[in-house]
Write a protein that holds these residues in place. Sequence first.
Motif, PDB file in Angstrom:
ATOM      1  N   UNK A   1      -1.619  33.699 -15.304  1.00 47.02           N
ATOM      2  CA  UNK A   1      -1.906  32.398 -15.926  1.00 47.02           C
ATOM      3  C   UNK A   1      -3.389  32.258 -16.290  1.00 47.02           C
ATOM      4  N   UNK A   2      -3.954  33.340 -16.784  1.00 46.36           N
ATOM      5  CA  UNK A   2      -5.359  33.329 -17.208  1.00 46.36           C
ATOM      6  C   UNK A   2      -5.491  32.567 -18.526  1.00 46.36           C
ATOM      7  N   UNK A   3      -6.657  31.983 -18.786  1.00 46.31           N
ATOM      8  CA  UNK A   3      -6.866  31.260 -20.047  1.00 46.31           C
ATOM      9  C   UNK A   3      -6.842  32.219 -21.249  1.00 46.31           C
ATOM     10  N   UNK A   4      -6.185  31.794 -22.321  1.00 43.66           N
ATOM     11  CA  UNK A   4      -6.013  32.644 -23.499  1.00 43.66           C
ATOM     12  C   UNK A   4      -7.343  33.126 -24.080  1.00 43.66           C
ATOM     13  N   UNK A   5      -8.280  32.203 -24.255  1.00 42.15           N
ATOM     14  CA  UNK A   5      -9.547  32.601 -24.887  1.00 42.15           C
ATOM     15  C   UNK A   5     -10.279  33.661 -24.053  1.00 42.15           C
ATOM     16  N   UNK A   6     -10.237  33.531 -22.745  1.00 45.67           N
ATOM     17  CA  UNK A   6     -10.896  34.490 -21.853  1.00 45.67           C
ATOM     18  C   UNK A   6     -10.276  35.882 -21.976  1.00 45.67           C
ATOM     19  N   UNK A   7      -8.943  35.970 -21.908  1.00 46.03           N
ATOM     20  CA  UNK A   7      -8.289  37.280 -21.888  1.00 46.03           C
ATOM     21  C   UNK A   7      -8.376  37.993 -23.230  1.00 46.03           C
ATOM     22  N   UNK A   8      -8.384  37.241 -24.326  1.00 43.37           N
ATOM     23  CA  UNK A   8      -8.513  37.899 -25.629  1.00 43.37           C
ATOM     24  C   UNK A   8      -9.940  38.391 -25.871  1.00 43.37           C
ATOM     25  N   UNK A   9     -10.916  37.688 -25.343  1.00 44.13           N
ATOM     26  CA  UNK A   9     -12.301  38.169 -25.424  1.00 44.13           C
ATOM     27  C   UNK A   9     -12.450  39.433 -24.570  1.00 44.13           C
ATOM     28  N   UNK A  10     -11.950  39.393 -23.333  1.00 44.56           N
ATOM     29  CA  UNK A  10     -12.003  40.585 -22.476  1.00 44.56           C
ATOM     30  C   UNK A  10     -11.266  41.756 -23.122  1.00 44.56           C
ATOM     31  N   UNK A  11     -10.087  41.493 -23.647  1.00 46.38           N
ATOM     32  CA  UNK A  11      -9.297  42.547 -24.282  1.00 46.38           C
ATOM     33  C   UNK A  11     -10.008  43.157 -25.478  1.00 46.38           C
ATOM     34  N   UNK A  12     -10.623  42.328 -26.275  1.00 46.42           N
ATOM     35  CA  UNK A  12     -11.347  42.821 -27.458  1.00 46.42           C
ATOM     36  C   UNK A  12     -12.508  43.712 -27.040  1.00 46.42           C
ATOM     37  N   UNK A  13     -13.259  43.291 -26.038  1.00 52.36           N
ATOM     38  CA  UNK A  13     -14.404  44.097 -25.607  1.00 52.36           C
ATOM     39  C   UNK A  13     -13.973  45.347 -24.837  1.00 52.36           C
ATOM     40  N   UNK A  14     -12.858  45.272 -24.115  1.00 49.53           N
ATOM     41  CA  UNK A  14     -12.320  46.478 -23.475  1.00 49.53           C
ATOM     42  C   UNK A  14     -11.892  47.473 -24.551  1.00 49.53           C
ATOM     43  N   UNK A  15     -11.253  46.988 -25.598  1.00 45.97           N
ATOM     44  CA  UNK A  15     -10.830  47.834 -26.723  1.00 45.97           C
ATOM     45  C   UNK A  15     -12.039  48.514 -27.360  1.00 45.97           C
ATOM     46  N   UNK A  16     -13.057  47.729 -27.685  1.00 46.57           N
ATOM     47  CA  UNK A  16     -14.257  48.296 -28.316  1.00 46.57           C
ATOM     48  C   UNK A  16     -14.968  49.283 -27.390  1.00 46.57           C
ATOM     49  N   UNK A  17     -15.087  48.928 -26.114  1.00 47.52           N
ATOM     50  CA  UNK A  17     -15.741  49.812 -25.148  1.00 47.52           C
ATOM     51  C   UNK A  17     -15.002  51.126 -24.990  1.00 47.52           C
ATOM     52  N   UNK A  18     -13.683  51.064 -24.891  1.00 48.17           N
ATOM     53  CA  UNK A  18     -12.891  52.286 -24.749  1.00 48.17           C
ATOM     54  C   UNK A  18     -12.990  53.162 -25.989  1.00 48.17           C
ATOM     55  N   UNK A  19     -12.994  52.532 -27.155  1.00 51.82           N
ATOM     56  CA  UNK A  19     -13.143  53.297 -28.397  1.00 51.82           C
ATOM     57  C   UNK A  19     -14.451  54.078 -28.374  1.00 51.82           C
TER      58      UNK A  19
END
Length: 183
Positions: free
Chosen positions: A137-155
């Motif tokens: 039940x994490x906040x949507x804005x938080x998890x999409x920001x984390x996901x985007x930066x995890x994606x960029x970092x992994x790339x």
Amino acid sequence: MFRKIGIKDVVAIGIGTALFVALTAIQIPIGIPNTYLQPRMAILAFLSAIYGPLVGAIVGFLGHTLGDAIFYGSVWWSWVFPEIIVGAGIGLFAKRYAIKDGGFNRKKLVLFNASQIIANLIAWIVVAPALDIVIYAEPKNKVFIQGTFAWLGNIIIILILGSILCFGYSRIRTKSSSLTKED
């Protein structure tokens, strides 16, 4: 797509999981809470590219699960499952990369990085945020920001370190057509 698992695969899973867990300790902050550049992703990508989707998925699952348990005391499941997707996604094209055959070249480098970008996109922009919302039940804005930066970092990590590992390993492998039979 998935093949029978052999002794080399089991060894790769064991060594890959151990390296993944050990590298969990190396986390380069990027300014987003609980999101870091992590060299362990290069190991996951490299092993997936050599041994295929099953080994990649297992290393991603075991490595992340054990890393979380050892370093944080609990497992964040919504980020374990994306590791499975990344490992399997990159591994789907293992034969086409030709790393084991010593044939990893610029064209195959592009395929390797295209597959890792897409696998990471599915894992971190779609799956991780969705699971964070559903499970925790994490906040949507938080998890999409984390996901985007995890994606960029992994790339970035895989683009640099993963590509170096693939090129280096491919260069020490003998091309299957380079040996000739002596009479």
